[in-house]
Design a protein around this motif. Structure first.
Motif, PDB file in Angstrom:
ATOM      1  N   TYR A  17       0.858  -1.109   0.006  1.00 15.35           N
ATOM      2  CA  TYR A  17       0.226  -0.026   0.010  1.00 15.35           C
ATOM      3  C   TYR A  17       0.901   1.253  -0.003  1.00 15.35           C
ATOM      4  N   GLU A  65     -13.849   1.763  -3.427  1.00 16.07           N
ATOM      5  CA  GLU A  65     -12.692   0.218  -4.134  1.00 16.07           C
ATOM      6  C   GLU A  65     -12.933   0.446  -5.573  1.00 16.07           C
ATOM      7  N   ASP A  66     -12.052   0.858  -6.222  1.00 19.60           N
ATOM      8  CA  ASP A  66     -11.787   0.998  -7.565  1.00 19.60           C
ATOM      9  C   ASP A  66     -11.728  -0.399  -8.328  1.00 19.60           C
ATOM     10  N   ASP A  67     -12.695  -1.023  -8.930  1.00 19.94           N
ATOM     11  CA  ASP A  67     -12.821  -2.294  -9.570  1.00 19.94           C
ATOM     12  C   ASP A  67     -11.843  -2.184 -10.715  1.00 19.94           C
ATOM     13  N   LYS A  68     -11.902  -1.255 -11.471  1.00 25.57           N
ATOM     14  CA  LYS A  68     -10.981  -1.384 -12.730  1.00 25.57           C
ATOM     15  C   LYS A  68      -9.433  -1.537 -12.465  1.00 25.57           C
ATOM     16  N   GLN A  69      -9.015  -0.848 -11.359  1.00 26.37           N
ATOM     17  CA  GLN A  69      -7.537  -1.180 -11.175  1.00 26.37           C
ATOM     18  C   GLN A  69      -7.347  -1.962  -9.927  1.00 26.37           C
ATOM     19  N   LEU A  70      -8.441  -2.664  -9.398  1.00 24.84           N
ATOM     20  CA  LEU A  70      -8.209  -3.409  -8.323  1.00 24.84           C
ATOM     21  C   LEU A  70      -7.548  -2.570  -6.865  1.00 24.84           C
ATOM     22  N   THR A  71      -8.024  -1.484  -6.621  1.00 25.18           N
ATOM     23  CA  THR A  71      -7.392  -0.916  -5.677  1.00 25.18           C
ATOM     24  C   THR A  71      -8.365  -0.332  -4.491  1.00 25.18           C
ATOM     25  N   THR A  72      -8.195  -0.366  -3.203  1.00 30.07           N
ATOM     26  CA  THR A  72      -8.889   0.343  -2.454  1.00 30.07           C
ATOM     27  C   THR A  72      -8.226   1.848  -1.707  1.00 30.07           C
ATOM     28  N   GLU A 120      -4.387   1.069  -1.336  1.00 27.27           N
ATOM     29  CA  GLU A 120      -3.925  -0.606  -1.062  1.00 27.27           C
ATOM     30  C   GLU A 120      -3.701  -0.888  -2.440  1.00 27.27           C
ATOM     31  N   THR A 121      -2.481  -0.649  -2.825  1.00 26.59           N
ATOM     32  CA  THR A 121      -1.656  -1.158  -4.031  1.00 26.59           C
ATOM     33  C   THR A 121      -0.462  -0.624  -4.226  1.00 26.59           C
TER      34      THR A 121
END
Length: 161
Positions: A17, A65-72, A120-121
């Motif tokens: 993160y 929660e960004d579903d496109k980039q898989l980040t929170t 969180e990425t």
């Protein structure tokens, strides 16, 4: 009978993160609004605040929660102020209770930081710099900078789920 021993690496403790400290005097909902506008995020207030010490200390938290980039993305207040009655050790003629305000910090190492933005990425340094530049373009933010989470003593406080 043979004894089996499992050794876990420390890699489980270090989640990927990016952590950004934000200094500003805005209310949490106003800061979330400006971040949403500037970065194109959709931070929303969570139903329940972060709760420490059985409701004695709570911190507001906004999440997306960004579903496109898989980040929170999480925007959390670093400061909690609570009003308490002061206990006196002496008797006085006018026995009145005095109220004091106690201040608690989510990250005690960074007491001057008002808000923490946790993404969180693992971003590249150029993407982190872009986010910081966008945050610094918000006129109400005094400063924002990246925090090295590996040196934090209270990194367990950053586990929000």
């Amino acid at each position: 009978m043979a004894v089996q021993k499992f050794v876990l690496d420390d890699s489980f403790d270090d989640a990927a993160y990016t952590l950004i400290g934000v200094h500003c005097s805005l209310e949490d909902y106003r800061l979330a609004f400006f971040i949403n506008r500037r970065l194109g995020t959709a931070l929303k207030r969570k139903k329940d605040d972060l709760d420490f010490n059985n409701g004695q200390v709570t911190y507001s938290i906004y999440e997306w929660e960004d579903d496109k980039q898989l980040t929170t993305w999480s925007l959390v207040s670093n400061i909690c102020k609570r009003e308490e009655l002061q206990i006196r050790d002496y008797e006085s003629l006018f026995d009145t209770q005095e109220k004091i305000i106690k201040t608690f910090h989510l990250l005690p190492e960074y007491k001057t930081v008002n808000f923490l933005l946790k993404i969180e990425t693992e971003f590249s340094s150029s993407k982190t710099k872009y986010i910081l530049d966008c945050l610094l373009k918000i006129p109400q933010i005094a400063t924002a900078y990246s925090i090295d989470s590996s040196i934090l003593k209270s990194k367990d406080n950053l586990i929000f789920s």
